[in-house]
Design an enzyme around this catalytic site. Structure first.
Site, short mmCIF file in Angstrom:
data_model
loop_
_atom_site.label_atom_id
_atom_site.label_comp_id
_atom_site.label_asym_id
_atom_site.label_seq_id
_atom_site.Cartn_x
_atom_site.Cartn_y
_atom_site.Cartn_z
N LYS A 44 1.47 3.61 22.28
CA LYS A 44 1.35 2.76 21.09
C LYS A 44 0.30 1.71 21.42
O LYS A 44 0.47 0.90 22.35
CB LYS A 44 2.71 2.08 20.81
CG LYS A 44 2.64 0.87 19.89
CD LYS A 44 2.85 1.22 18.45
CE LYS A 44 2.88 0.01 17.54
NZ LYS A 44 2.75 0.32 16.13
N LYS B 222 -0.39 9.73 15.04
CA LYS B 222 1.04 9.64 15.38
C LYS B 222 1.27 10.58 16.56
O LYS B 222 0.52 11.54 16.75
CB LYS B 222 1.88 10.13 14.21
CG LYS B 222 1.67 9.32 12.93
CD LYS B 222 2.85 8.45 12.65
CE LYS B 222 2.71 7.70 11.35
NZ LYS B 222 3.34 6.38 11.40
N HIS C 235 -0.59 -5.31 5.92
CA HIS C 235 0.02 -6.19 6.93
C HIS C 235 -0.83 -6.30 8.19
O HIS C 235 -0.67 -7.23 8.97
CB HIS C 235 1.47 -5.79 7.22
CG HIS C 235 1.64 -4.58 8.08
ND1 HIS C 235 1.42 -3.31 7.64
CD2 HIS C 235 1.99 -4.45 9.39
CE1 HIS C 235 1.66 -2.45 8.61
NE2 HIS C 235 2.01 -3.11 9.69
N LYS D 167 0.83 -1.18 0.00
CA LYS D 167 0.00 0.00 0.00
C LYS D 167 0.89 1.25 0.00
O LYS D 167 2.07 1.12 0.31
CB LYS D 167 -0.92 -0.01 1.21
CG LYS D 167 -0.14 0.11 2.52
CD LYS D 167 -1.02 0.58 3.62
CE LYS D 167 -0.31 1.28 4.67
NZ LYS D 167 0.48 2.42 4.60
N HIS E 72 -5.67 -0.25 6.83
CA HIS E 72 -5.57 -1.06 8.04
C HIS E 72 -6.86 -1.05 8.88
O HIS E 72 -7.38 -2.09 9.26
CB HIS E 72 -4.43 -0.57 8.93
CG HIS E 72 -3.07 -0.58 8.26
ND1 HIS E 72 -2.76 -1.42 7.23
CD2 HIS E 72 -1.95 0.15 8.50
CE1 HIS E 72 -1.49 -1.21 6.87
NE2 HIS E 72 -0.99 -0.25 7.62
N GLU F 277 0.00 5.62 17.71
CA GLU F 277 1.45 5.41 17.76
C GLU F 277 2.09 6.51 18.58
O GLU F 277 1.64 7.66 18.54
CB GLU F 277 2.05 5.42 16.35
CG GLU F 277 1.59 4.25 15.52
CD GLU F 277 2.23 4.29 14.15
OE1 GLU F 277 3.22 3.58 13.94
OE2 GLU F 277 1.75 5.04 13.28
N ASP G 194 -2.77 6.77 5.11
CA ASP G 194 -1.68 5.89 5.53
C ASP G 194 -2.20 4.69 6.33
O ASP G 194 -1.78 3.56 6.10
CB ASP G 194 -0.68 6.69 6.37
CG ASP G 194 0.56 5.91 6.74
OD1 ASP G 194 0.96 5.05 5.94
OD2 ASP G 194 1.14 6.15 7.82
C1 BG6 Z 1 2.32 1.45 8.03
C2 BG6 Z 1 2.28 2.94 7.99
O1 BG6 Z 1 1.48 0.89 7.07
O2 BG6 Z 1 1.95 0.99 9.31
C3 BG6 Z 1 3.13 3.55 9.08
O3 BG6 Z 1 2.73 3.39 6.72
C4 BG6 Z 1 2.78 2.97 10.43
O4 BG6 Z 1 2.99 4.96 9.12
C5 BG6 Z 1 2.79 1.45 10.35
O5 BG6 Z 1 3.75 3.42 11.36
C6 BG6 Z 1 2.32 0.85 11.64
O6 BG6 Z 1 2.49 -0.54 11.56
P1 BG6 Z 1 2.63 -1.38 12.87
O7 BG6 Z 1 2.65 -2.79 12.40
O8 BG6 Z 1 3.89 -0.94 13.54
O9 BG6 Z 1 1.45 -1.04 13.71
#
Ligand code: BG6
Length: 435
Positions: free
Chosen positions: A317, A312, A165, A135, A227, A203, A222
């Site tokens: 987190k 962010k 992911h 993505k 997600h 985050e 993003d």
């Molecule tokens: C990514 C984003 O897809 O996912 C990032 O581009 C983000 O900005 C990240 O930090 C977060 O992934 P995870 O697996 O650390 O929660």
């Protein structure tokens, strides 16, 4: 035997285009190290493509440092804008009839269309080839459609593995297992019992060194567009009695199709203070926090607010799905939480009697968390393994991508046109001060 089974058990050559990049060194190479260590993928070899020549040991030293992985990687340097180099790449790969090829594009999204075209023109799109795409898939509905149509000129949908992911995280898959396997919750999985659902991904980190990418992207595109919408689909989708993981994408899409378009009046858009200096753009309108509230027309979910939020530079987190049950009176607790990260588990809040002579209640947590010593597979391990084995349930289809953009379109268009509602928050903010 089906074509799917054959590909899943074939010798695999994995080409990573952009092997020296950030995603590759942070996620892909460590994931490959893990899956190779299982001993189940002895037939896997890797071709690492980069613009400049690189030294494998130096590359791996910054991420994994595994000699077995180093042994499997053959470096190949090429100019990604030169058609002739793709033919050189094809010769270098030298794919046998009994082998499958996975091409992983770990590159900035702007270059994806050209690379796909060159790969196709060079003939790196035969029936034994799979294309793994990262993505963001477009920046809005129109560009996503163009991108999907463009890729479709060279690869069939069956060959395309669109990575989100979050879908491959261990706890995300557990949402389905939990819902399917526990009658207690199955009975109350509806609007009569559920008052609200929140899907949050917060985050502590800021945008790190990705100023250019983030300036063009923002929190809505993003994280929320892919997600969070996908996580929501897993909560809303029907899980039939004869559930088969292969039906996942169809069931997710059905849930997405029942969502109503996002209402800009119920969206929040904010930027942390200091962001503009960080990206060197004093007038930047890019949001680092985004939240929307959706509803579904499915009678099972009618009237239930579905809140998605991501940001962010927040106070913590955490990625969670919080399900709030309807209370009969205020003195009740009502939350079920799917904890996706950083501590993976499921938690139910309960009131119990506080021990002692007084008849008081206290809030307790009934929780299941994976013990720290159990190493859960990283999402990228799952992505690679499933792509090798031709399992597509954890990948987003073109229809899902388009539908997610369609749902978000009113908010995305209104934010693109008018900046009036962008607010500022202090780094370390709490979610509920922004909603
Ligand atoms: C990514 C984003 O897809 O996912 C990032 O581009 C983000 O900005 C990240 O930090 C977060 O992934 P995870 O697996 O650390 O929660």
């Amino acid at each position: 035997m089906t074509n799917k089974r054959i590909l899943g058990s074939m010798k695999t050559k994995l080409v990573i285009i952009g092997i020296t990049g950030d995603l590759s060194t942070r996620k892909l190479l460590p994931a490959l190290e893990q899956i190779i260590a299982t001993g189940d993928f002895d037939d896997l070899s890797i071709i690492g493509v980069s613009r400049r020549e690189f030294d494998i040991d130096t590359l791996l030293a910054s991420s994994v440092g595994n000699t077995e992985l180093a042994r499997r990687i053959s470096p190949f340097s090429m100019d990604l804008s030169q058609e002739v180099d793709y033919r050189r790449l094809k010769d270098f790969i030298d794919l046998g009839d009994d082998e499958q090829l996975l091409v992983y594009l770990s590159v900035p999204p702007v270059v994806t269309p050209h690379i796909v075209e060159f790969l196709g023109q060079a003939g790196l799109n035969g029936p034994n080839v799979k294309l793994l795409l990262e993505k963001p898939f477009g920046v809005d509905l129109e560009s996503a459609r163009r991108m999907i149509d463009h890729v479709a000129k060279y690869y069939s949908e069956a060959q395309i593995y669109r990575i989100d992911h979050y879908l491959a995280k261990e706890m995300t898959q557990n949402i389905i297992a939990f819902r399917a396997g526990n009658a207690l919750f199955d009975h109350v999985w509806n609007a009569s019992a559920i008052e609200k659902i929140e899907v949050v991904a917060l985050e502590k980190i800021g945008i790190e060194n990705r100023a250019q990418f983030y300036e063009q992207t923002g929190a809505l595109r993003d994280v929320l567009q892919g997600h969070l919408i996908q996580l929501l689909a897993l909560i809303l989708m029907e899980i039939p009695r004869d559930f088969d993981w292969d039906d996942m994408a169809t069931l997710r899409l059905k849930a997405l199709n029942q969502l109503q378009s996002a209402d800009p009046g119920r969206a929040v858009r904010a930027q942390y203070s200091g962001y503009q200096d960080e990206v060197g753009n004093p007038g930047s309108l890019t949001e680092t926090f985004a939240s929307i509230e959706l509803t579904s027309v499915n009678p099972t979910w009618r009237g239930v607010p579905l809140v998605l939020a991501t940001g962010k530079n927040m106070d913590r987190k955490t990625t969670e799905v919080r399900v709030y049950f309807r209370k009969n009176h205020e003195a009740q607790t009502n939350r079920l939480i799917f904890k996706i990260q950083p501590f993976e588990g499921v938690e139910i809040e309960l009131y119990t009697k506080k021990p002692g002579y007084d008849r008081e209640f206290e809030r307790q947590r009934l929780s299941f968390e994976y013990p720290e010593e159990i190493k859960l597979p990283d999402a990228y391990e799952q992505v690679m393994v499933d792509a090798i084995r031709s399992k597509k349930s954890l990948f987003a289809t073109g229809h899902e991508v388009l539908r997610a953009w369609e749902v978000l379109q009113p908010v995305q268009q209104s934010w693109d046109m008018d900046s009036a509602d962008l607010t500022t928050y202090s780094p370390g903010a709490d979610l509920y001060t922004l909603l």
